[in-house]
Design a protein around this motif. Sequence first.
Motif: not given
Length: 194
Positions: A76, A80, A112-117, A73
Amino acid sequence: MGVAKRTRKFATVKRMIGKNDERRKTEVQKKQELELQKKKEAAVREIPQMPSSMFFQHNEALVPPYNVLVDTNFLSRTVGAKLPLMETAMDCLFASVNIIITSCVMAELEKLGPKYRVALMIARDERWTRLTCDHKGTYADDCIVERIQKHRIYIVATNDRDLKRRIRKVPGVPIMSCGKGKYAIERLPGAPAS
Protein backbone atom coordinates in the motif's frame (compact mmCIF):
# COMPACT_ATOMS: atom_id res chain seq x y z
CA MET A 1 -19.25 19.83 83.77
CA GLY A 2 -21.19 17.97 81.19
CA VAL A 3 -20.52 14.53 79.80
CA ALA A 4 -18.91 14.44 76.35
CA LYS A 5 -21.33 13.21 73.74
CA ARG A 6 -20.16 10.12 71.87
CA THR A 7 -21.17 10.06 68.22
CA ARG A 8 -21.33 6.86 66.29
CA LYS A 9 -18.89 6.50 63.37
CA PHE A 10 -20.54 5.55 60.12
CA ALA A 11 -19.07 3.34 57.37
CA THR A 12 -16.17 2.04 59.41
CA VAL A 13 -15.13 -1.54 58.81
CA LYS A 14 -12.82 -3.74 60.79
CA ARG A 15 -9.56 -4.44 58.99
CA MET A 16 -9.49 -7.97 57.69
CA ILE A 17 -6.80 -10.15 56.18
CA GLY A 18 -7.36 -10.70 52.46
CA LYS A 19 -7.81 -14.25 51.20
CA ASN A 20 -4.56 -14.17 49.18
CA ASP A 21 -2.47 -12.93 52.11
CA GLU A 22 0.64 -15.00 52.99
CA ARG A 23 -0.38 -15.27 56.64
CA ARG A 24 -3.58 -17.05 55.70
CA LYS A 25 -2.14 -19.79 53.46
CA THR A 26 -1.73 -23.28 54.76
CA GLU A 27 1.62 -25.04 54.93
CA VAL A 28 0.65 -27.39 52.09
CA GLN A 29 -0.03 -24.52 49.69
CA LYS A 30 3.28 -22.87 50.59
CA LYS A 31 5.18 -26.11 49.90
CA GLN A 32 3.45 -26.53 46.51
CA GLU A 33 4.36 -23.00 45.46
CA LEU A 34 7.99 -23.54 46.49
CA GLU A 35 8.13 -26.76 44.44
CA LEU A 36 6.71 -24.98 41.38
CA GLN A 37 9.31 -22.22 41.68
CA LYS A 38 12.11 -24.80 41.93
CA LYS A 39 10.84 -26.60 38.83
CA LYS A 40 10.76 -23.34 36.84
CA GLU A 41 14.31 -22.49 37.90
CA ALA A 42 15.59 -25.99 37.10
CA ALA A 43 13.95 -26.08 33.64
CA VAL A 44 16.46 -26.77 30.88
CA ARG A 45 16.60 -23.95 28.40
CA GLU A 46 17.14 -25.02 24.81
CA ILE A 47 18.84 -22.71 22.40
CA PRO A 48 17.78 -23.36 18.81
CA GLN A 49 20.64 -24.37 16.55
CA MET A 50 21.72 -21.63 14.15
CA PRO A 51 21.62 -22.40 10.43
CA SER A 52 24.94 -23.32 8.86
CA SER A 53 24.62 -20.39 6.44
CA MET A 54 25.07 -17.89 9.28
CA PHE A 55 28.48 -16.37 9.89
CA PHE A 56 27.94 -14.32 13.05
CA GLN A 57 25.25 -11.81 11.95
CA HIS A 58 26.10 -12.25 8.25
CA ASN A 59 23.78 -14.54 6.30
CA GLU A 60 25.64 -16.24 3.45
CA ALA A 61 22.44 -17.77 2.05
CA LEU A 62 21.36 -14.35 0.74
CA VAL A 63 22.67 -14.18 -2.79
CA PRO A 64 21.19 -12.74 -5.99
CA PRO A 65 18.48 -13.22 -7.15
CA TYR A 66 17.14 -12.08 -3.80
CA ASN A 67 13.82 -13.46 -2.53
CA VAL A 68 11.74 -10.57 -1.18
CA LEU A 69 8.74 -11.40 1.04
CA VAL A 70 6.27 -8.53 0.68
CA ASP A 71 3.93 -7.37 3.45
CA THR A 72 0.52 -5.71 3.05
CA ASN A 73 1.46 -2.22 4.19
CA PHE A 74 4.60 -2.24 2.01
CA LEU A 75 2.39 -2.77 -1.03
CA SER A 76 0.00 0.00 0.00
CA ARG A 77 2.91 2.38 0.71
CA THR A 78 4.42 1.55 -2.70
CA VAL A 79 1.12 2.36 -4.39
CA GLY A 80 0.89 5.61 -2.41
CA ALA A 81 4.39 6.62 -3.53
CA LYS A 82 3.60 5.53 -7.14
CA LEU A 83 6.70 3.34 -7.34
CA PRO A 84 7.06 0.30 -9.60
CA LEU A 85 7.60 -2.66 -7.27
CA MET A 86 10.11 -4.76 -9.22
CA GLU A 87 12.21 -1.93 -10.69
CA THR A 88 12.55 -0.01 -7.43
CA ALA A 89 13.53 -3.18 -5.53
CA MET A 90 16.16 -3.93 -8.16
CA ASP A 91 17.48 -0.36 -7.92
CA CYS A 92 17.73 -0.69 -4.15
CA LEU A 93 19.59 -4.03 -4.17
CA PHE A 94 21.56 -3.64 -7.44
CA ALA A 95 20.57 -7.22 -8.33
CA SER A 96 17.71 -9.27 -9.71
CA VAL A 97 14.77 -9.86 -7.39
CA ASN A 98 12.06 -12.50 -6.91
CA ILE A 99 8.99 -10.88 -5.38
CA ILE A 100 7.14 -13.37 -3.16
CA ILE A 101 3.60 -12.82 -1.90
CA THR A 102 2.00 -15.20 0.60
CA SER A 103 -1.67 -16.15 0.58
CA CYS A 104 -2.07 -14.39 3.97
CA VAL A 105 -1.00 -11.07 2.43
CA MET A 106 -3.48 -11.60 -0.40
CA ALA A 107 -6.25 -12.37 2.10
CA GLU A 108 -5.43 -9.22 4.11
CA LEU A 109 -5.56 -7.08 0.97
CA GLU A 110 -8.90 -8.60 0.00
CA LYS A 111 -10.28 -7.91 3.49
CA LEU A 112 -9.22 -4.25 3.36
CA GLY A 113 -11.77 -3.59 0.64
CA PRO A 114 -12.02 -1.15 -2.26
CA LYS A 115 -9.59 1.39 -0.81
CA TYR A 116 -6.72 -1.03 -1.46
CA ARG A 117 -7.87 -2.37 -4.84
CA VAL A 118 -4.82 -0.98 -6.70
CA ALA A 119 -2.47 -2.72 -4.25
CA LEU A 120 -4.51 -5.90 -4.72
CA MET A 121 -4.17 -5.60 -8.51
CA ILE A 122 -0.40 -5.24 -8.17
CA ALA A 123 -0.27 -8.24 -5.80
CA ARG A 124 -2.20 -10.38 -8.30
CA ASP A 125 0.41 -9.75 -11.00
CA GLU A 126 1.61 -13.01 -12.55
CA ARG A 127 5.28 -12.02 -12.36
CA TRP A 128 5.34 -12.54 -8.57
CA THR A 129 5.79 -15.91 -6.91
CA ARG A 130 2.85 -17.01 -4.75
CA LEU A 131 3.35 -19.05 -1.57
CA THR A 132 0.43 -20.89 -0.01
CA CYS A 133 0.20 -20.92 3.77
CA ASP A 134 -0.65 -24.09 5.67
CA HIS A 135 -1.62 -22.48 8.99
CA LYS A 136 -4.96 -21.27 10.35
CA GLY A 137 -5.93 -17.61 10.17
CA THR A 138 -4.85 -14.86 7.84
CA TYR A 139 -2.59 -12.74 10.04
CA ALA A 140 0.32 -12.03 7.68
CA ASP A 141 2.79 -10.81 10.35
CA ASP A 142 2.82 -14.16 12.17
CA CYS A 143 3.05 -15.98 8.85
CA ILE A 144 6.08 -13.93 7.72
CA VAL A 145 7.91 -14.25 11.05
CA GLU A 146 7.31 -18.00 11.14
CA ARG A 147 8.55 -18.37 7.56
CA ILE A 148 11.77 -16.39 8.10
CA GLN A 149 12.57 -18.34 11.25
CA LYS A 150 12.33 -21.62 9.34
CA HIS A 151 14.24 -20.49 6.23
CA ARG A 152 16.52 -17.45 6.38
CA ILE A 153 16.67 -16.94 2.64
CA TYR A 154 14.29 -13.99 2.47
CA ILE A 155 14.48 -10.22 2.60
CA VAL A 156 11.31 -8.94 4.26
CA ALA A 157 9.70 -5.87 2.70
CA THR A 158 7.56 -4.10 5.32
CA ASN A 159 6.81 -0.71 6.82
CA ASP A 160 5.05 -2.11 9.89
CA ARG A 161 6.91 -0.97 13.02
CA ASP A 162 5.87 -3.96 15.16
CA LEU A 163 6.78 -6.47 12.45
CA LYS A 164 10.18 -4.81 12.00
CA ARG A 165 10.80 -5.10 15.74
CA ARG A 166 9.98 -8.82 15.60
CA ILE A 167 12.18 -9.40 12.53
CA ARG A 168 15.16 -7.61 14.10
CA LYS A 169 15.21 -10.30 16.80
CA VAL A 170 15.91 -12.92 14.10
CA PRO A 171 19.57 -12.65 13.08
CA GLY A 172 20.50 -12.58 9.40
CA VAL A 173 17.18 -11.33 7.97
CA PRO A 174 17.38 -7.96 6.18
CA ILE A 175 14.43 -5.54 6.14
CA MET A 176 13.38 -3.44 3.16
CA SER A 177 11.12 -0.43 3.71
CA CYS A 178 9.51 2.21 1.52
CA GLY A 179 9.95 5.90 2.23
CA LYS A 180 10.81 9.24 0.60
CA GLY A 181 10.18 8.00 -2.93
CA LYS A 182 12.58 5.04 -2.77
CA TYR A 183 13.21 1.76 -1.00
CA ALA A 184 15.73 1.45 1.83
CA ILE A 185 17.41 -1.73 3.02
CA GLU A 186 18.75 -2.40 6.49
CA ARG A 187 20.89 -5.23 7.88
CA LEU A 188 22.15 -6.39 4.49
CA PRO A 189 25.96 -6.60 4.51
CA GLY A 190 27.53 -4.85 1.54
CA ALA A 191 24.34 -2.97 0.70
CA PRO A 192 24.69 0.61 -0.54
CA ALA A 193 24.02 3.39 1.99
CA SER A 194 20.55 4.81 1.52
